[in-house]
Design a protein around this motif. Sequence first.
Motif, PDB file in Angstrom:
ATOM      1  N   UNK A   1       2.878  -1.440   2.672  1.00 35.56           N
ATOM      2  CA  UNK A   1       2.988  -2.241   3.890  1.00 35.56           C
ATOM      3  C   UNK A   1       1.941  -1.823   4.920  1.00 35.56           C
ATOM      4  N   UNK A   2       1.727  -0.527   5.055  1.00 37.51           N
ATOM      5  CA  UNK A   2       0.731  -0.048   6.014  1.00 37.51           C
ATOM      6  C   UNK A   2      -0.669  -0.477   5.615  1.00 37.51           C
ATOM      7  N   UNK A   3      -0.958  -0.441   4.324  1.00 37.12           N
ATOM      8  CA  UNK A   3      -2.267  -0.890   3.855  1.00 37.12           C
ATOM      9  C   UNK A   3      -2.459  -2.383   4.090  1.00 37.12           C
ATOM     10  N   UNK A   4      -1.382  -3.163   3.999  1.00 42.03           N
ATOM     11  CA  UNK A   4      -1.472  -4.607   4.201  1.00 42.03           C
ATOM     12  C   UNK A   4      -1.590  -4.987   5.675  1.00 42.03           C
TER      13      UNK A   4
ATOM     14  N   UNK B   1      -0.259  -1.127  10.175  1.00 39.16           N
ATOM     15  CA  UNK B   1       0.769  -0.589  11.053  1.00 39.16           C
ATOM     16  C   UNK B   1       1.837   0.138  10.247  1.00 39.16           C
ATOM     17  N   UNK B   2       2.602   1.057  10.877  1.00 40.71           N
ATOM     18  CA  UNK B   2       3.699   1.732  10.184  1.00 40.71           C
ATOM     19  C   UNK B   2       4.730   0.720   9.690  1.00 40.71           C
ATOM     20  N   UNK B   3       5.467   1.105   8.662  1.00 36.75           N
ATOM     21  CA  UNK B   3       6.425   0.203   8.024  1.00 36.75           C
ATOM     22  C   UNK B   3       7.736   0.120   8.791  1.00 36.75           C
ATOM     23  N   UNK B   4       8.252   1.258   9.238  1.00 34.34           N
ATOM     24  CA  UNK B   4       9.527   1.303   9.942  1.00 34.34           C
ATOM     25  C   UNK B   4       9.519   2.506  10.875  1.00 34.34           C
ATOM     26  N   UNK B   5      10.292   2.415  11.946  1.00 35.99           N
ATOM     27  CA  UNK B   5      10.351   3.520  12.897  1.00 35.99           C
ATOM     28  C   UNK B   5      11.172   4.688  12.364  1.00 35.99           C
ATOM     29  N   UNK B   6      12.289   4.360  11.688  1.00 36.69           N
ATOM     30  CA  UNK B   6      13.185   5.398  11.156  1.00 36.69           C
ATOM     31  C   UNK B   6      13.408   5.146   9.677  1.00 36.69           C
ATOM     32  N   UNK B   7      13.325   6.203   8.890  1.00 38.71           N
ATOM     33  CA  UNK B   7      13.594   6.144   7.453  1.00 38.71           C
ATOM     34  C   UNK B   7      14.894   6.912   7.219  1.00 38.71           C
TER      35      UNK B   7
END
Length: 431
Positions: free
Chosen positions: A275-278, A281-287
């Motif tokens: 997702x970040x490569x696409x 931006x970061x994918x999610x704030x909290x994992x």
Amino acid sequence: MRSWHEPAVPGLPGRGQVPRLYNQQSDELEEATGRDGTAGLYVCGITPYDATHLGHASTYLAFDTLNRVWRDAGLTVSYTQNVTDIDDPLLERATATGVDWRELAASQTDLFRSDMEALRVIPPANYIAVTEVIDEIGRAVAELVEAGFAYGVPTPDASNGDAQDVYFDAARAAEATSWFLGLESRYDDATMLELFAQRGGDPDRAGKRNPLDPLLWRVARDGEPQWPSAVGAGRPGWHIECAVIALKYIGRDFAVQGGGADLIFPHHEFSAAHATALTGEPFASIHAHAGMVAYEGEKMSKSLGNLVLVSRLRAAGVDARAIRLALLAHHYRSDWEYTDADLERANGRLSRWSTAAHSAASVSNATPAGGDSAGERDAAELLERLRTALADDLDTPRALAVLDGWFDDADAVPGTVVDAIDALLGIRLTD
């Protein structure tokens, strides 16, 4: 794809607290809040070949609790969940049992739906099968290839001898984006390599640039399901599926990515990488991740076959509310082993609370005109204690303990208490 019927969730007086959740990436508790009043949640769904064991149910109840706490805090929840209805384990089970893979996926997804509905889990707004978004996944893989984040590996056994499997270039992603190996998991190289091999990866595949590079697109082999795409006929790899579905239905940089702890690496780490490569931006704030449930000394898993299935418990006459209470008695992040004693304790708790709750009607009209009854004041205090416990990293065992103490001393049960147990914990005590 249809999900399941949504349970009625009572409204409660006032507003709850925005929860703080443990973030695997930062190793800290962080406020799980949304943007512009909306909290995005993506939870990895089942691979439908043997659903639903208590480990599954424990994970989905954890994020159902988050959903309920968010709603009580006044947030709108944008919840998406996938179904991995095309994958190697599903195809292998279909072959072993002589059942068409599509029929197997459909039947097990139906069973999962019925289990979730019985457990009163709030369904996702978007319940998406991977086979519904194959075109989008194919385009995303082509985009990664064009941007230099993916490469082909010679594939002698492909249906088309010139076709290549497509792999993600982890080193390139680390150079060009904010993502890098270990960003979410915080695992060292040796641990990542071990888990990659255990959880669907192919570290020994010849032609890869890095043993940990994950598959993005498997080109067609004879006898396997396949779909056309810009990178050749075939089917998607595992991690790119969730990245594409989450980006399509929730958007970029949403609040929480959730699932079981066995998904931390490689699945969640590489879903975030793709997702970040696409997007840049970061994918999610909290994992956030739920702990593993064991049975008979081993982690409950399909591969081991040591499963306690929700459907079998229900068929044996077990009240689904007791199943829910048995799971909520353990903190969602803890690893624990299920025994019959868990269900016995849950049945006892359910019986005690339900018996007391039937007195709710006797105090429903007990408030004098212009004043508050002592019962209502006690109920308001109890509600705040429940909200505080659940806002603290979804501490359901603490919430249950608060309620046990309250029921021990209560002469009558105001309707507010019944509604709070329903709205926040998903347990409806009265009709």
